[in-house]
Design a protein around this motif. Sequence first.
Motif, PDB file in Angstrom:
ATOM      1  N   TRP A 394       0.771  -1.347   0.009  1.00 48.10           N
ATOM      2  CA  TRP A 394       0.025  -0.061  -0.102  1.00 48.10           C
ATOM      3  C   TRP A 394       0.783   1.098   0.102  1.00 48.10           C
ATOM      4  CZ3 TRP A 394      -5.006  -0.389  -1.077  1.00 48.10           C
ATOM      5  CH2 TRP A 394      -5.581  -1.895  -1.004  1.00 48.10           C
ATOM      6  N   SER A 526      -6.389   0.708   4.652  1.00 48.87           N
ATOM      7  CA  SER A 526      -6.497   0.904   3.206  1.00 48.87           C
ATOM      8  C   SER A 526      -7.433  -0.318   2.929  1.00 48.87           C
ATOM      9  CB  SER A 526      -5.391   0.957   2.329  1.00 48.87           C
ATOM     10  OG  SER A 526      -4.567   2.060   2.652  1.00 48.87           O
ATOM     11  N   THR A 530     -11.279  -0.278   1.187  1.00 48.83           N
ATOM     12  CA  THR A 530     -11.566  -0.959  -0.160  1.00 48.83           C
ATOM     13  C   THR A 530     -12.684  -1.891   0.118  1.00 48.83           C
ATOM     14  OG1 THR A 530      -9.151  -1.138  -0.516  1.00 48.83           O
ATOM     15  CG2 THR A 530     -10.550  -2.348  -1.955  1.00 48.83           C
ATOM     16  N   ALA A 556      -3.654   5.877  -0.373  1.00 49.25           N
ATOM     17  CA  ALA A 556      -2.820   5.145  -1.188  1.00 49.25           C
ATOM     18  C   ALA A 556      -3.063   5.513  -2.943  1.00 49.25           C
ATOM     19  CB  ALA A 556      -3.101   3.533  -0.996  1.00 49.25           C
ATOM     20  N   THR A 559      -3.120   3.526  -5.839  1.00 48.90           N
ATOM     21  CA  THR A 559      -4.099   2.226  -5.931  1.00 48.90           C
ATOM     22  C   THR A 559      -4.918   2.050  -7.482  1.00 48.90           C
ATOM     23  OG1 THR A 559      -4.518   2.346  -3.642  1.00 48.90           O
ATOM     24  CG2 THR A 559      -5.998   0.889  -4.875  1.00 48.90           C
ATOM     25  N   LEU A 564      -4.761  -4.957  -8.041  1.00 49.80           N
ATOM     26  CA  LEU A 564      -5.835  -5.296  -6.883  1.00 49.80           C
ATOM     27  C   LEU A 564      -5.417  -6.743  -6.529  1.00 49.80           C
ATOM     28  CD1 LEU A 564      -9.130  -3.823  -7.361  1.00 49.80           C
ATOM     29  CD2 LEU A 564      -7.578  -3.190  -5.346  1.00 49.80           C
ATOM     30  N   ARG A 567      -2.639  -6.477  -4.189  1.00 56.00           N
ATOM     31  CA  ARG A 567      -2.758  -5.686  -3.022  1.00 56.00           C
ATOM     32  C   ARG A 567      -3.673  -5.991  -2.097  1.00 56.00           C
ATOM     33  NH1 ARG A 567      -2.100   0.393  -5.000  1.00 56.00           N
ATOM     34  NH2 ARG A 567       0.015   0.358  -4.130  1.00 56.00           N
ATOM     35  N   TYR A 568      -4.828  -6.222  -2.710  1.00 57.05           N
ATOM     36  CA  TYR A 568      -6.017  -6.408  -1.871  1.00 57.05           C
ATOM     37  C   TYR A 568      -6.305  -7.956  -1.236  1.00 57.05           C
ATOM     38  CZ  TYR A 568     -11.034  -6.117  -0.205  1.00 57.05           C
ATOM     39  OH  TYR A 568     -12.173  -6.246   0.341  1.00 57.05           O
TER      40      TYR A 568
END
Length: 590
Positions: A394, A526, A530, A556, A559, A564, A567-568
């Motif tokens: 992030w 973050s 999301t 962030a 992003t 994603l 990252r997520y």
Amino acid sequence: MATARVARRLAAILAADVVGYSRLVRADEEATLAALGDLRNGIIDPVITGHDGRIFKLMGDGLLAVFPSVVEAVRAAVEIQQALAERCAPGTATAPIRFRVGVNLGDVVVDGDDLQGDGVNVASRLEGIAEPGGICISDSVHEQIRDRSGLVFADLGDRMLKNFDRPVRAWRWARDGAAAPAAAATAAAAPLPQSERPSIAVLPFTNMSGDPDQDYFADGMVDEIITGLARLRWLTVIARNSSFAYKGKSSDIRLVGRELAVRYVVEGSVRKSGNNVRISAQLIEAESGGHLWADRFSGALDDVFDLQDRITAGVVAAIEPSVRQAEIERAKRKRPDNLDAYDLYLRGLEQSYIFTPASRDAGLSLLEQAIALDPGYAEAHGVAAFCLQQRYLWGGRAPADRLAALEHAEAVAAARTDDSTALALAALAFSALGQRHESALVMVERALERNPSSAIAHNVGALVNMILGRPDTSAEHARLSLRLSPFDPLRHIPESALAAAHLASGEHDAALACARRALEANPVFSPGLTTLALCLVRLGRAEEARATVRRLLEIAPDTRLATLQERYLFANGLGVERVVADLRLAGLPD
């Protein structure tokens, strides 16, 4: 046909092991092996022989030796550690190689020149819980040497050692407390010096039932809590025999703290009425007498052991974060020029909770200082891996951050630590950044074996299972974490995981409630933002979802939909394509 008799004898066993051996070899194999050879030839082997000992087993990073006298075994251990400290001191030519040493007196099986059995295994496990440059001995050793060696050992309490069903009482060499026999006897009568690590005593709970026959339940409750706290590798727990000296007495907590040399004291009471029982417990800072935590637990006595297990889990789970926070506050009060590795670690730990770029950078700076002072500090390596992982995912996705996080996680694995927090945070880095999901699950399982009440281990269990697309299992871990530590500084993680699990089940309102609780706990988290945006999209609240994404991009800015999946961490559990489509509707750029 008669079975051949196994040869056995009583022996003093010394186990020694190099701290961070794998890391040292990776850094410079030839120099490390050469330095080890010099230390063995110049210090270790001559000292062992000089105390009538014999090395009976050599490993790449350690050795096992046997002595006919337990006093000589301990003297040899101390002489080795003192000589190594001088030889490898900063500014000398020798590389900074340190050993951990464990000494046990026990029954061993003789197999030619080799020795086997629990007497050997206990020594090896005690070595594993010793501090770098330190010595840990069993209670059987302490009983034999306490009036003969002129050395001071601090009581570590009952410790659960790997592959042993019952706890083993352990003692730590107090390097700065060494004294002549007369002085040692005087010190024993005076208040003991506190150890650098936090220390705690659980006093006998008061039986309020008016029935002396119920003492067994109150005492059993305290025994279970002592055993549960002893699983916390970073916490020194005073043994039952010492704390039960206060049974039936009304003692001033501050005096107890001085007499037992502890920073924290747990006390409580048990009240039985019919088939029901209520337990009150409180955690007190010994120096000030201030209350840090208090709670009540109740239940039916239909299954007394199940009740004890549930109450113990609740007490231990509440005490762990309370003591950690108190230790953080204590470290913050110390002068900046008087911080040791543990203080630096605590300050870095607090920064890791905040989840902002500035706090991550500040935390990493403190943790790097702690590791410079103690390169084998597994707990500091674990939190550093966590900070770097968050900064990578992030904060720009710099490849150097990913590699550094995995290196710190490897340092935790190489340290063979039993600290549940270090294991859990290393597991998260392996899964999120290294795709080593099965290894991560094994580390989480090990962390929970060591401390079943570890909220952070359940947090990581929730995250790893969501990465693997197992939202139901993730939700189980998240619920357990929140139940064990409802006010934990990292509670935004299980709340977010639970929100994602509800989304995966189509329970959008429940998901929204969890996501909002996550952001109440940490407004700049973050992944929580999301998840909130996804909840709002699925509930048809597009404008609120777009506002949430704008807030996410403030925190962030890089992003993007394209990153994603990496990252997520909840993306796999929710379906990557669906996540991308929903967040595109919410205005997240490609």
